[in-house]
Scaffold this motif. Structure first.
Motif, PDB file in Angstrom:
ATOM      1  N   HIS A  83      38.417  31.380  40.419  1.00 28.94           N
ATOM      2  CA  HIS A  83      39.590  32.207  40.316  1.00 28.94           C
ATOM      3  C   HIS A  83      40.587  31.338  41.110  1.00 28.94           C
ATOM      4  N   ASP A 125      39.106  37.869  34.281  1.00 27.90           N
ATOM      5  CA  ASP A 125      37.896  36.886  34.106  1.00 27.90           C
ATOM      6  C   ASP A 125      38.006  36.115  32.618  1.00 27.90           C
ATOM      7  N   HIS A 138      32.357  32.098  40.870  1.00 20.09           N
ATOM      8  CA  HIS A 138      33.150  32.837  40.331  1.00 20.09           C
ATOM      9  C   HIS A 138      34.454  32.864  41.015  1.00 20.09           C
TER      10      HIS A 138
HETATM   11 ZN    ZN Z   1      36.730  38.003  38.619  1.00 22.83          ZN
END
Ligand code: ZN
Ligand code: KG4
Length: 346
Positions: free
Chosen positions: A116, A304, A112
């Motif tokens: 980003h 997100d 994750h």
């Molecule tokens: Zn995040």
């Protein structure tokens, strides 16, 4: 042209997107569970996993339909496999693996944080490696040098709370709503006295790139025990966090210039906290002072989402980084294994 399906389910947002190798987002969908968790004052992991499970099948079907892409036509399937809450990670990863197995397509396990880190390259084809990244979200506060796909050097991380977590906790003790960042930003605009209230700035000017925010929350809680002006205190909280982030980033810029003297100077800010205008202004000034070009992806891509997972999937697929179907999900998964081995936090 290749087509990648991305699935995000590491925390309380379910995200699905279909992205192409030529940087087009064919369709995307994002569902927040914030309202489900709000009564509990924090994300309940078990509840989060169940919600992801309920929503993902329809979401994938809808996104495929909107994109006009049959699942059989995708090149590869990417899903977040960490770091995050294990239940949600398992749901997303199992969906992705199940589809990959059924369709006989490659599966790509996405970190994750890497998603980003790579997200600005979706909209800026000319953003070259290496670049400096400040990742500021509810769960993470890190400074990294992105040297290439799969190659990250962590310069510093928070020793306690993340910047967004600090906004959220301060808002909560001040009796404001959630999420804390936007409500504190709004209240700060109404301040009629611009004073820092003596709030602490841990690690100020120190020669590392770490962060610490838990003392700020404690100091704010103490101030809330006596009568206080909520807008003026919000201004002070925001100012203190912005100053701390700028100070630590200044230090990271020095490290970047020392370790990559010949590299073009690019700085990327990602994560939900990057939406804050005061913080963006502080970082703009810092970048200008050191000759860095500042890149802040649009807020939608900063927080997100499934698009960044699909894009990271493409970047890894292009680098031939495909994973076996028995790849494990990892609740803790630092981007820089050396920093992790040194005993620092993920
Ligand atoms: Zn995040
Ligand atoms: O990246 P994100 O959407 O989710 C993760 O934590 O991964 O970040 C959410 C965090 C929350 O803590 C929220 O308070 C903060 O980002 N945030 C902000 C602003 N908008 C969201 N913080 C400061 N100012 C904002 N405008």
């Amino acid at each position: 042209m290749e087509i990648i399906l991305g699935i995000e389910s590491s925390c309380d947002e379910t995200g699905v997107a279909i992205v192409t190798s030529d940087r087009r987002v064919l369709a995307e969908s994002l569902a927040s569970q914030q309202a489900d968790h709000a009564p509990f004052g924090g994300v309940i992991p078990e509840l989060a996993a169940r919600r992801h499970l309920e929503i993902l099948p329809d979401m994938i079907a809808n996104v495929s339909q909107q994109a006009g892409v049959k699942p059989a036509d995708v090149t590869a399937i990417a899903a977040t496999c960490g770091p995050g809450l294990i239940g949600g990670l398992l749901v997303g990863a199992m969906f992705g693996k199940g589809m990959a197995a059924a369709l006989k397509k490659p599966f790509i396990a996405i970190n994750h944080l890497e998603a980003h880190a790579l997200s600005p390259r979706l909209i800026e084809p000319n953003l070259p490696f290496p670049y400096l990244l400040l990742l500021i979200s509810g769960g993470h506060t890190q400074l990294l040098i992105c040297e290439g796909v799969g190659r990250y050097r962590r310069l510093g991380t928070t020793l306690d709370d993340a910047a967004g977590e600090c906004f959220d906790k301060c808002a909560s003790v001040m009796g404001l709503g959630q999420p804390g960042g936007p409500v504190i930003e709004k209240a700060a605009m109404l301040a009629n006295a611009h004073h820092d209230h003596g709030l602490p700035r841990p690690l100020w000017r120190q020669k590392n790139c770490d962060f610490s925010f838990s003392g700020l929350k404690t100091a704010v809680a103490r101030q809330c025990q006596s009568p206080f002006d909520v807008n003026n205190l919000a201004w002070a909280v925001q100012r203190t966090i912005a100053d701390s982030l700028a100070d630590r980033t200044r230090q990271a810029m020095r490290v970047f210039m020392e370790t990559h003297p010949d590299a073009a100077r690019h700085m990327v800010v990602a994560g939900g906290v990057a939406a804050n205008k005061t913080i963006a202004e502080s970082l703009t000034a810092e970048c200008a002072a050191h000759g860095f070009a500042l890149h802040v992806p649009p807020a939608k891509l900063c927080t997100d989402n499934g698009v960044m997972i699909a894009w990271a999937g493409w970047e890894r697929y292009a680098a031939r980084m495909i994973d076996p179907l028995d790849v494990k999900v990892r609740p803790r998964w630092p981007l820089d294994p050396i920093a992790a081995k040194e005993g620092a936090r993920a």
